[in-house]
Structures are given as structure tokens and as C-alpha cells.
Design an enzyme around this catalytic site. Structure first.
Site, PDB file in Angstrom:
ATOM      1  N   ARG A  36       0.820  -1.216   0.000  1.00 12.30           N
ATOM      2  CA  ARG A  36       0.000   0.000   0.000  1.00 12.30           C
ATOM      3  C   ARG A  36       0.855   1.268   0.000  1.00 12.30           C
ATOM      4  O   ARG A  36       0.437   2.293  -0.544  1.00 12.30           O
ATOM      5  CB  ARG A  36      -0.937   0.008   1.204  1.00 12.30           C
ATOM      6  CG  ARG A  36      -2.075  -0.972   0.996  1.00 12.30           C
ATOM      7  CD  ARG A  36      -3.003  -0.996   2.167  1.00 12.30           C
ATOM      8  NE  ARG A  36      -4.203  -1.737   1.813  1.00 12.30           N
ATOM      9  CZ  ARG A  36      -5.060  -2.216   2.686  1.00 12.30           C
ATOM     10  NH1 ARG A  36      -4.850  -2.042   3.989  1.00 12.30           N
ATOM     11  NH2 ARG A  36      -6.130  -2.857   2.280  1.00 12.30           N
ATOM     12  N   LYS A 198     -18.800 -13.803   3.020  1.00  8.33           N
ATOM     13  CA  LYS A 198     -19.702 -12.812   3.619  1.00  8.33           C
ATOM     14  C   LYS A 198     -20.992 -12.656   2.817  1.00  8.33           C
ATOM     15  O   LYS A 198     -21.197 -11.673   2.131  1.00  8.33           O
ATOM     16  CB  LYS A 198     -18.977 -11.475   3.744  1.00  8.33           C
ATOM     17  CG  LYS A 198     -17.785 -11.534   4.693  1.00  8.33           C
ATOM     18  CD  LYS A 198     -16.976 -10.257   4.675  1.00  8.33           C
ATOM     19  CE  LYS A 198     -16.029 -10.198   3.514  1.00  8.33           C
ATOM     20  NZ  LYS A 198     -15.112  -9.058   3.529  1.00  8.33           N
ATOM     21  N   GLY A 350     -10.198  -8.122  -0.635  1.00  9.54           N
ATOM     22  CA  GLY A 350      -8.889  -8.411  -0.059  1.00  9.54           C
ATOM     23  C   GLY A 350      -8.408  -9.823  -0.349  1.00  9.54           C
ATOM     24  O   GLY A 350      -7.276 -10.031  -0.790  1.00  9.54           O
ATOM     25  N   GLY A 373     -14.498  -3.545   0.399  1.00 10.88           N
ATOM     26  CA  GLY A 373     -15.832  -3.003   0.671  1.00 10.88           C
ATOM     27  C   GLY A 373     -16.164  -1.845  -0.258  1.00 10.88           C
ATOM     28  O   GLY A 373     -17.281  -1.752  -0.780  1.00 10.88           O
TER      29      GLY A 373
END
Ligand code: ADP
Ligand code: MG
Length: 393
Positions: A36, A198, A350, A373
């Protein structure tokens, strides 16, 4: 792109507050994965080249709105300095006189990293007074933390209105370009692949994907809730029982609208998900004492054929418990099919991104999203607070 890009921001000699995503793993006081930080370098180098003074702000981990040494950004400053090849000043404060002084000491091209913005309760509450304090440190705002733009926090959203110009950094500009195409100008056939665990988070996106995509391929743990709704045996597989009804409705809706919704027709199963477990392949019904942990070879072929026909492929969520080698094949087969295809290929999430990296195929994708997300909410067609606050182009 409808938002002002940092490339068009007038910033020579100006102090620029840059919201970056330095939420990186730190082990024994050192950054153990600097992906990142590297991802932020193009935007930082651009601003440095323009002679701007850079004040960087980020969160790291989930501190409870107070300082916690293990969530300090100091190790990030050390790594950033190595990567940039120029001094990076670290400030132990995020706002207040110490931060003010550090910001005013900056020379053109200088870089300052503030301490973790989540050490302050005002950050996640999107507190106006805190946002205003942050804004006093600079004259322009650049957001390049795509992973957090779906959250209305002080540093990602609230702060922007105190600036005359709020620009998208290069990372966000790229996300808007590729994810924007999937939402606003999708090319067809458009195939969306959803997996992972999820179900609850991803079920809303299925509904909105039915508006845009031509086929939906569902794998991973999510698939069992759908198979259950069809009356199939799912053994000990993960099940989101409160959503079985909804899964049934979504399948009916897809059928009524003439969209293909594909589920696994075979599986890799084991009696439990543990290291060293061996996989057995079974048909659509899973035996009572078994757990579905990956899509089977026939499913991989069916899904692969859909991908091969597509002009646009969006993928979020692995096809199985790919962390265990015995159950990684289904996920890798999707990655390979996408890598081979000439379609626009977009990967978000991710774990899916980790799988594509593990397969060594990240550079074969058109776009690998930096937001899990955030990319899902964007694909749903939702307005993201951290994007909405940016100035129009
Ligand atoms: P992403 O991070 O790409 O959005 P998720 O976080 O939703 O994906 O899901 C990833 C997780 O789902 C992985 O940890 C993976 O092991 C798990 N998973 C996928 N398929 C299964 C399955 N059949 N049974 C149990 N867990 C699964
Ligand atoms: Mg995940």
C-alpha cells in the site's frame, strides 16, 4: 472522469493534505508488507514534482480512539522514506500546535506524515471540529485512500469541505475509471463472479448486478445458501440460514429477467477444513458428514466457459478456502481463466486480490482494486462519501 484529478490540481508551493491508505501490517516495529505504501508513490511523486508541500494522513488498524503504540505510523514513515529516497518527517501529533509547526516547517517537495488519525475520537465520528482542525494544516486536499472512501470519516470525507479544491489522487482516479466503466458503461457479455464467505455483505450487490450483468457465477461459501434454497444437500458447509429465502428470491428474479445465475454443480469436500486435509470431489449434493470447501472441476470448466465468452468480467470473493492448498484450485482456475481472456477484467476484495497475487496473475488483469468493501459498494451503484466530496473535474 467526473472528478478533479490531482494531475489538474494547481499546487505549486502549496501545502496539500493527502489522505493515503497506510493501513499496513507492522511486525516487530517494521512494515512487513509495503504494497500500500508503494501504491501511493505515483501520487506523492507527482505532487513532489509540482513543488507541493505534502502532509500525509492515514489510519492504521483499529485503535479505540486513543493513542496505542502498536498502531503508530512511525514505522511507515521509515519505510516511506526508504521508498521515496528522500526525508520523511514523522509528527507524533495529528492535529494541534505540534502538527501545525511541522506543517509550516515544510519546504516545497517536503513530506510530513502525521500520526494515526484514528487516535482521535473525531475521526470515525466525522466530527466537524476535528475535520476543520485537520484542514487548517493545508491549502488543498487530495484523497488517494480508495479502501476507505465508503466510510464517511473526518479525514476521508468531512475535511474536504474546508478546501476550495479537493482532488482525486492517481489511485482513486484509476479506480473510478475502471469500476466506473462496470457501473456506467458496461460492455456485454458482462460476467460477474461472486464468492467468499460474507453472504450478508454481498447479497445486496447481487441484486444490483442483476441490473447490469448478463451472467452471475456464484461460488465460495456463498453458494451453499443458494444450493440450500434449491433443496440440495449441503452437508456441513457454511450456511447463512437467515438468507436462504432471499437467495431463493434472487434466483427467481434472475430467471424472470433472463439472466443466467450459475451455481456449482460439483464440489471439493472434506470432513473438516484443516491443514493437510485431502479433498474429495462430489456431485451437486454434498454428503451429510462433508463440508464443501471449493468448487469442483466440472464447475471450474463451466465458469471458465462463461468467462471466455465475456467482454467484461468482475470478480469479488474466492471460490473456496484457498488458504488451504487442497481447496485453492477452483479459485486459481478462475484467476487463470480471467488472465487468459481478452475481456476487461476487474478484481476486488482483499482475499480475491491475495489469491490473484499468489497465482502470480495480478499483472494479467485489467484492474486490481485496492478496495474490498469500497469496490463492492461502488459496483452496487452506491454513492461513496469519500468520492462525493471531491471537486468536479
Ligand atoms: P474478499 O476478501 O475477496 O471480499 P471474503 O472475505 O468475502 O472475500 O471471503 C474470503 C474467505 O472466504 C476466505 O477466507 C475463504 O477461506 C473463505 N471461503 C471461501 N469459500 C469457502 C468455503 N467453501 N467454506 C469456508 N470458507 C470459505
Ligand atoms: Mg476478505
Amino acid at each position: 472522469m467526473a472528478k478533479l484529478s490531482v494531475e489538474r490540481l494547481e499546487c505549486r508551493g502549496k501545502t496539500v493534505l493527502v489522505r493515503v491508505d497506510y493501513n499496513v501490517p507492522v511486525e516487530n516495529g517494521r512494515v512487513s508488507d509495503d504494497t500500500r505504501i508503494r501504491a501511493s508513490l505515483p501520487t506523492l511523486r507527482h505532487l513532489i514534482g509540482q513543488g507541493a508541500k505534502l502532509v500525509l494522513v492515514s489510519h492504521l488498524g483499529r485503535p479505540k480512539a486513543k493513542p496505542e503504540a502498536r498502531y503508530s505510523l512511525r514505522p511507515v514513515a521509515v519505510r516511506l522514506q526508504e521508498l521515496l529516497g528522500k526525508p520523511v518527517v514523522f509528527c507524533e501529533a495529528t492535529i494541534g500546535p505540534q502538527a501545525q509547526a511541522a506543517a509550516s516547517d515544510l519546504q516545497p517537495g517536503g513530506v510530513l506524515l502525521l500520526e494515526n488519525v484514528r487516535f482521535h475520537p473525531g475521526e470515525e465520528k466525522n466530527d466537524a471540529a476535528f475535520a476543520k482542525e485537520l484542514a487548517t494544516l493545508a491549502q488543498a486536499y487530495v484523497s488517494d485512500a480508495f479502501g476507505t472512501v465508503h466510510r464517511a470519516h473526518a479525514s476521508t470525507a468531512g475535511v474536504a469541505k474546508y478546501f476550495t479544491k479537493a482532488a482525486a489522487g492517481l489511485l482513486i482516479a484509476k479506480e473510478l475509471e475502471f469500476l466506473g466503466r462496470c457501473v456506467y458503461q458496461p460492455v456485454h457479455p458482462y460476467v460477474a463472479i461472486l464468492g467468499g464467505a460474507k453472504v450478508e455483505d454481498k447479497i445486496a450487490v447481487i441484486r444490483s448486478l442483476l441490473d447490469r450483468a448478463d451472467s452471475l457465477l456464484i461460488g465460495g461459501a456463498m453458494a451453499y445458501t443458494f444450493l440450500k434454497a434449491q433443496g440440495h444437500g449441503i452437508g456441513k458447509s457454511l450456511l447463512d440460514s437467515p438468507h436462504v429465502g432471499l437467495a431463493g428470491e434472487l434466483m427467481a428474479e434472475a430467471k424472470q429477467r433472463g439472466k443466467a445465475l450459475l451455481l456449482p454443480s460439483d464440489h471439493r469436500v472434506a470432513s473438516e477444513p484443516k491443514d493437510g486435509a485431502t479433498a474429495t470431489v462430489c456431485g451437486i449434493d454434498i454428503p451429510p458428514d462433508m463440508m464443501g470447501l471449493d468448487i469442483g472441476p466440472e464447475t471450474a470448466t463451466r465458469f471458465g466457459a462463461e468467462i471466455a465468452r465475456a467482454k467484461l468480467v468482475v470478480w469479488n470473493g474466492p471460490m473456496g478456502m484457498f488458504e488451504l492448498p487442497a481447496f485453492a484450485e477452483g479459485t486459481f482456475s478462475i484467476a487463470r481463466a480471467m488472465a487468459k481472456s481478452s475481456a476487461i477484467t476487474v478484481v476486488g476484495g482483499g482475499d480475491s486480490v491475495a489469491a490473484v497475487n499468489e497465482a502470480g496473475l495480478a499483472d494479467k488483469m485489467t484492474h486490481v482494486s485496492t478496495g474490498g468493501g469500497a469496490s463492492l459498494e461502488f459496483l452496487e451503484g452506491k454513492k461513496l462519501p469519500g468520492i462525493e466530496v471531491l471537486s468536479d473535474a
